[in-house]
Scaffold this motif. Sequence first.
Motif, PDB file in Angstrom:
ATOM      1  N   TYR A  13       0.840  -1.207   0.000  1.00 12.50           N
ATOM      2  CA  TYR A  13       0.000   0.000   0.000  1.00 12.50           C
ATOM      3  C   TYR A  13       0.874   1.256   0.000  1.00 12.50           C
ATOM      4  CZ  TYR A  13      -2.723   3.913   1.608  1.00 12.50           C
ATOM      5  OH  TYR A  13      -3.275   5.165   1.720  1.00 12.50           O
ATOM      6  N   ILE A  14       1.843   1.294   0.886  1.00 14.61           N
ATOM      7  CA  ILE A  14       2.716   2.460   0.996  1.00 14.61           C
ATOM      8  C   ILE A  14       3.482   2.680  -0.314  1.00 14.61           C
ATOM      9  CG2 ILE A  14       4.783   3.352   2.174  1.00 14.61           C
ATOM     10  CD1 ILE A  14       3.669   2.026   4.744  1.00 14.61           C
ATOM     11  N   GLN A  15       3.841   1.597  -0.983  1.00 13.24           N
ATOM     12  CA  GLN A  15       4.589   1.685  -2.239  1.00 13.24           C
ATOM     13  C   GLN A  15       3.659   1.806  -3.447  1.00 13.24           C
ATOM     14  OE1 GLN A  15       6.865  -1.900  -1.810  1.00 13.24           O
ATOM     15  NE2 GLN A  15       8.355  -0.945  -0.461  1.00 13.24           N
ATOM     16  N   TYR A  43       4.281   1.796  10.117  1.00 14.54           N
ATOM     17  CA  TYR A  43       4.997   1.527   8.859  1.00 14.54           C
ATOM     18  C   TYR A  43       5.113   2.798   8.016  1.00 14.54           C
ATOM     19  CZ  TYR A  43       5.230  -3.579   9.216  1.00 14.54           C
ATOM     20  OH  TYR A  43       5.532  -4.864   9.585  1.00 14.54           O
ATOM     21  N   PHE A  44       4.028   3.573   7.972  1.00 11.85           N
ATOM     22  CA  PHE A  44       4.031   4.795   7.170  1.00 11.85           C
ATOM     23  C   PHE A  44       5.058   5.786   7.720  1.00 11.85           C
ATOM     24  CE2 PHE A  44       2.559   8.869   5.599  1.00 11.85           C
ATOM     25  CZ  PHE A  44       2.203   8.568   4.288  1.00 11.85           C
ATOM     26  N   MET A  66      -0.048  10.921   6.213  1.00 12.43           N
ATOM     27  CA  MET A  66      -0.737   9.643   6.108  1.00 12.43           C
ATOM     28  C   MET A  66      -2.210   9.858   5.775  1.00 12.43           C
ATOM     29  SD  MET A  66      -0.981   6.433   8.733  1.00 12.43           S
ATOM     30  CE  MET A  66      -2.447   6.913   9.605  1.00 12.43           C
TER      31      MET A  66
END
Length: 112
Positions: A13-15, A43-44, A66
């Motif tokens: 998701y972050i990537q 994680y973010f 975020m």
Amino acid sequence: MECQEVERLIMPYIQDELSDQELEDFLEHVESCPDCQEELEIYFTVALGLRQLDEESGSYNIKGEMEEALEISRQRVRLTRLVKITRYAVNTLACLGLLSTFLLQLRIWILK
């Protein structure tokens, strides 16, 4: 979607590597699960911190970043739904147009 699967999808998701359906399911779960929200935030924060170190830039509003990323993801999900609905409507109208044309042509052939 279960918490374990969501945790596995946090880095993709972050990537920005999730498919549209995965993204929709992911957001739905994260918005309703405080534990997964916290995990995403951790994680973010780490990913954003590392990215900012590499770029030598700094934003100290990580929570805001975020939230902005989540809002962009929500907009992507809404746009994807809108495109699907529009595609379905256009296909339906095209089929109805073809059926009407065929029936009118059939009527002309029968009346001759």
